[in-house]
Design a protein around this motif. Structure first.
Motif, short mmCIF file in Angstrom:
data_model
loop_
_atom_site.label_atom_id
_atom_site.label_comp_id
_atom_site.label_asym_id
_atom_site.label_seq_id
_atom_site.Cartn_x
_atom_site.Cartn_y
_atom_site.Cartn_z
N ALA A 293 0.85 -1.28 0.01
CA ALA A 293 -0.11 -0.06 -0.09
C ALA A 293 0.81 1.12 0.03
O ALA A 293 1.93 1.20 0.70
CB ALA A 293 -0.96 0.08 1.34
N HIS A 294 0.30 2.28 -0.50
CA HIS A 294 1.23 3.24 -0.75
C HIS A 294 0.23 4.53 -0.48
O HIS A 294 -0.64 4.79 -1.08
CB HIS A 294 1.75 3.65 -1.99
CG HIS A 294 2.45 2.52 -2.60
ND1 HIS A 294 3.78 2.33 -2.37
CD2 HIS A 294 2.14 1.60 -3.38
CE1 HIS A 294 4.22 0.99 -2.89
NE2 HIS A 294 3.19 0.73 -3.50
N GLU A 295 0.67 5.37 0.44
CA GLU A 295 -0.28 6.65 0.81
C GLU A 295 0.44 8.07 0.59
O GLU A 295 0.00 9.08 0.17
CB GLU A 295 -0.53 6.53 2.33
CG GLU A 295 -1.52 7.71 2.54
CD GLU A 295 -2.16 7.79 3.80
OE1 GLU A 295 -2.27 6.94 4.58
OE2 GLU A 295 -2.48 8.93 4.33
N ALA A 296 1.86 8.06 0.66
CA ALA A 296 2.48 9.19 0.56
C ALA A 296 2.54 9.75 -0.95
O ALA A 296 2.48 8.84 -2.02
CB ALA A 296 4.14 8.91 0.84
N GLY A 297 2.16 10.98 -1.19
CA GLY A 297 1.76 11.44 -2.52
C GLY A 297 3.09 11.14 -3.29
O GLY A 297 2.64 10.42 -4.53
N ILE A 298 4.35 11.24 -3.01
CA ILE A 298 5.48 11.12 -4.03
C ILE A 298 5.49 9.77 -4.29
O ILE A 298 5.68 9.21 -5.62
CB ILE A 298 6.74 11.33 -3.38
CG1 ILE A 298 6.95 12.86 -3.06
CG2 ILE A 298 7.99 11.08 -4.17
CD1 ILE A 298 7.97 13.40 -2.06
N HIS A 299 5.24 8.70 -3.56
CA HIS A 299 5.22 7.26 -3.68
C HIS A 299 4.15 6.78 -4.55
O HIS A 299 4.15 6.34 -5.60
CB HIS A 299 5.19 6.49 -2.38
CG HIS A 299 6.40 6.31 -1.77
ND1 HIS A 299 6.75 5.31 -0.92
CD2 HIS A 299 7.39 7.44 -1.43
CE1 HIS A 299 7.95 5.56 -0.45
NE2 HIS A 299 8.39 6.74 -0.79
N GLN A 300 2.88 7.54 -4.30
CA GLN A 300 1.66 7.21 -5.17
C GLN A 300 2.09 7.80 -6.61
O GLN A 300 1.62 6.83 -7.64
CB GLN A 300 0.45 8.01 -4.62
CG GLN A 300 -0.06 7.12 -3.35
CD GLN A 300 -1.32 7.75 -2.71
OE1 GLN A 300 -1.50 8.70 -3.15
NE2 GLN A 300 -1.85 7.04 -1.96
N HIS A 301 2.67 8.88 -6.75
CA HIS A 301 2.78 9.37 -8.10
C HIS A 301 3.73 8.31 -8.84
O HIS A 301 3.50 7.85 -10.11
CB HIS A 301 3.61 10.76 -8.12
CG HIS A 301 3.56 11.25 -9.37
ND1 HIS A 301 4.33 12.64 -9.51
CD2 HIS A 301 3.12 11.00 -10.65
CE1 HIS A 301 4.32 13.03 -10.64
NE2 HIS A 301 3.54 12.04 -11.45
N GLY A 302 4.89 7.93 -8.31
CA GLY A 302 5.66 7.01 -8.92
C GLY A 302 5.14 5.69 -9.14
O GLY A 302 5.38 5.21 -10.46
N VAL A 303 4.23 5.02 -8.35
CA VAL A 303 3.47 3.61 -8.43
C VAL A 303 2.50 3.94 -9.45
O VAL A 303 2.30 2.93 -10.33
CB VAL A 303 2.93 3.25 -7.18
CG1 VAL A 303 2.03 1.89 -7.37
CG2 VAL A 303 4.17 2.62 -6.25
N LEU A 304 2.01 5.09 -9.64
CA LEU A 304 1.01 5.05 -10.95
C LEU A 304 1.83 5.08 -12.29
O LEU A 304 1.13 4.64 -13.16
CB LEU A 304 0.04 6.60 -10.59
CG LEU A 304 -1.00 6.32 -9.33
CD1 LEU A 304 -1.79 7.97 -9.24
CD2 LEU A 304 -2.03 5.18 -9.71
N ALA A 305 2.91 5.85 -11.93
CA ALA A 305 3.70 5.95 -13.34
C ALA A 305 4.16 4.48 -13.76
O ALA A 305 4.13 4.01 -14.78
CB ALA A 305 4.97 6.76 -13.32
N ASP A 306 4.77 3.84 -12.60
CA ASP A 306 5.56 2.50 -13.04
C ASP A 306 5.69 1.73 -11.50
O ASP A 306 6.41 2.21 -10.78
CB ASP A 306 6.77 2.59 -13.69
CG ASP A 306 7.32 1.16 -13.94
OD1 ASP A 306 7.06 0.14 -13.21
OD2 ASP A 306 8.03 1.18 -15.16
#
Ligand code: KIV
Ligand code: ZN
Length: 522
Positions: A299-312
């Motif tokens: 699970a990812h909640e931090a904005g920066i991590h979410q942005h990264g995970v959504l990209a790849d």
């Protein structure tokens, strides 16, 4: 590329039902053990240590039941190194197609002198004679010099050689007290497998405890030193701090084959179901941050991590949730989430909205996130459609009356009578029984609202300065989680009210128009 066949097979010997079950808070009835044994069979473990037959008639019966029903893995019972224990173990595993007796005796100075009061020679004699006896009672025998790590090396090798000569096929080296380190254990396995007489004809096994939090790392280091069997338990349960966690060891071997160059036969997609099954039958929740199977593991909640995970998703993930059988819901919307994640969830829910609409909703989303653990899909539907209540949450049902009853003197089951009113005027009263009155109240709320909720987390905090109880309930409905918060003077009222808030969200999501057809404010 390495050929798959070149990688040595590491057997997975599961001891959830023996060492795991021995730990306080984890004892299981025979039906509960059977549920776990079926999960272990589905995982395709090599060996199930089903119990310690001589410990009690109940233990013997559980081993026998598993031996009768479970096909696939070898079924094993533990036994102290004496004939009576070994006979009890051999009898209990008898119905299994593939069976093993695992026998042990302490070999370290402390065990010899303080516990057994036997000399080195007496113990060696016992190993020779009784392992031989075990081999006549069962087709497959494993021997463990208990507390091997604190045993003098020159004596340990003598004990190991005596067991090999007497016919043991597996030599297990236990770190009984969780004392060793990665380098030490790797070197010990290299020493024993390279020097013990007869080593080439046996499988060396490792059994680590987690007293210093190193059981998994030490087990993997032992594999690097030559161990070809790992003794482990689901969710890492076991004596004191536990045993090596199966899901962690298996996924380490699977994820880093480039490093460990070994493989197991585990069906990894069954790891999460097995972890959940164990957690349910023992009533011990899986910690959120548990490696591999915890809710936060993917699970990812931090904005920066979410942005990264959504990209790849490889930016912040080394394994797929699907590979361990976990429903993937990697983006958790909370106060650390950014607009990318919010927009992605709105789109995943089927809404087509403009960038401006996301901008407009974002401040409301943030203030809602500030007040709760997790923003749910139902909350998003409310925000997008503009149906949110004053507190940012709503739903069709209102709690009208809560009556709870638990008689301590007679043996009637606790029950609750709950009255609720729907926004359409429908008023319903339902009485349900439960394990306790609050459990009964939750059942009545589910019956009234027709939402099949299961309580997943219930946090209750008494705030003495304000004279109130704050409750937070996380409720599982199907594969979704809904969070409800409430406060009241009484602990039961607060718990039920928080449950209703969560159930209301599920009810709303159930009745909202097919999101996929909506274009809102685009
Ligand atoms: O930890 C230990 O030493 C054991 C043995 C019985 C193998 O559980
Ligand atoms: Zn142990």
């Amino acid at each position: 590329m390495t050929e798959a066949t070149a990688e040595p097979h590491v057997k997975i010997f599961d001891t959830t039902l023996r060492d795991g079950e021995q730990a306080p808070g984890f004892s299981m009835s025979t039906p509960a053990k059977l549920i776990v044994a079926r999960a272990l069979r589905d995982l395709n473990v090599d060996i199930i240590e089903a119990g310690f037959a001589a410990a009690s008639p109940g233990d013997a019966a559980a081993v026998e039941t598993i031996a009768k029903e479970i096909e696939g893995p070898r079924i094993c019972s533990l036994a102290r190194l004496n004939e009576a224990d070994i006979e009890a173990a051999a009898r209990a595993v008898e119905p299994a197609k593939k069976k093993r007796v695992h026998t042990f005796i302490g070999t370290s100075p402390l065990h010899r002198e303080a516990k057994l009061k036997l000399s080195k020679e007496e113990i060696l004699k016992r190993i020779s004679e009784t392992v031989r006896f075990a081999c006549s009672a069962c087709e497959d025998v494993e021997f463990s010099p208990e507390d091997a790590i604190r045993t003098e090396r020159e004596y340990l090798i003598e004990a190991v050689e005596a067991a090999i000569e007497a016919g043991a096929k597996t030599i297990n080296i236990p770190d009984t007290v969780g004392y060793t380190t990665t380098e030490e254990i790797k070197e010990l396995f290299a020493f024993l497998s390279g020097n013990a007489r007869g080593a080439e004809s046996v499988t060396f096994s490792v059994h680590c405890h987690d007293d210093l939090g190193m059981a998994v790392a030490n087990s993997l280091a032992a594999v690097r030193g030559g161990a070809r069997q790992i003794e482990c338990a689901i969710n890492g349960i076991g004596e004191r701090a536990g045993n090596c966690s199966m899901e962690e060891a298996v996924m380490a071997l699977a994820t880093r084959t480039d490093f460990f160059r070994s493989k197991t036969q585990i069906e990894t997609t069954k790891l999460y179901p097995a972890s959940v099954a164990l957690s349910r039958v023992t009533h011990n929740p899986i910690p959120r941050n548990k490696a591999v199977v915890g809710k936060n593991a993917f699970a990812h909640e931090a904005g920066i991590h979410q942005h990264g995970v959504l990209a790849d998703k490889r930016t912040y993930e080394i394994m797929d949730a699907e590979a361990v059988g976990m429903p993937s819901n990697s983006i958790v919307l909370g106060k650390h989430s950014g607009k990318h994640a919010l927009a992605a969830r709105i789109e995943a829910l089927g809404f087509k909205v403009s960038k401006q609409k996301v901008e407009d909703i974002f401040p409301m989303f943030k203030s809602l996130a500030d007040t709760c653990r997790e923003v749910t899909d139902a909350d998003i539907v409310q925000l997008v459609t503009g149906n949110a209540g004053a507190d940012g949450r709503a739903g069709p049902w209102r709690l009208r009356r809560v009556e709870l009853r638990a008689d301590v003197e007679d043996d009637t089951r606790p029950f609750a009578r709950i009255t609720m009113k729907h926004d359409n005027g429908d008023r319903r009263t339902v009485t349900c029984e439960g394990e306790g009155p609050i459990d009964a109240a939750f059942a009545a709320v589910c019956a009234i609202t027709d939402v099949p909720g299961r309580i997943n987390v219930l946090d209750l905090h008494h705030v003495a300065s304000e004279g109130i109880v704050r409750a937070e309930a996380v409720v599982e409905v199907g594969e979704k989680l809904f969070t409800g918060k409430a406060e009241a003077v009484d602990i039961a009222d607060a718990a039920v009210a928080a449950f209703v808030v969560a159930i209301n969200q599920a009810a709303m999501l159930k009745t909202s128009p097919a999101a996929g057809e909506m274009a809102v404010g685009a």
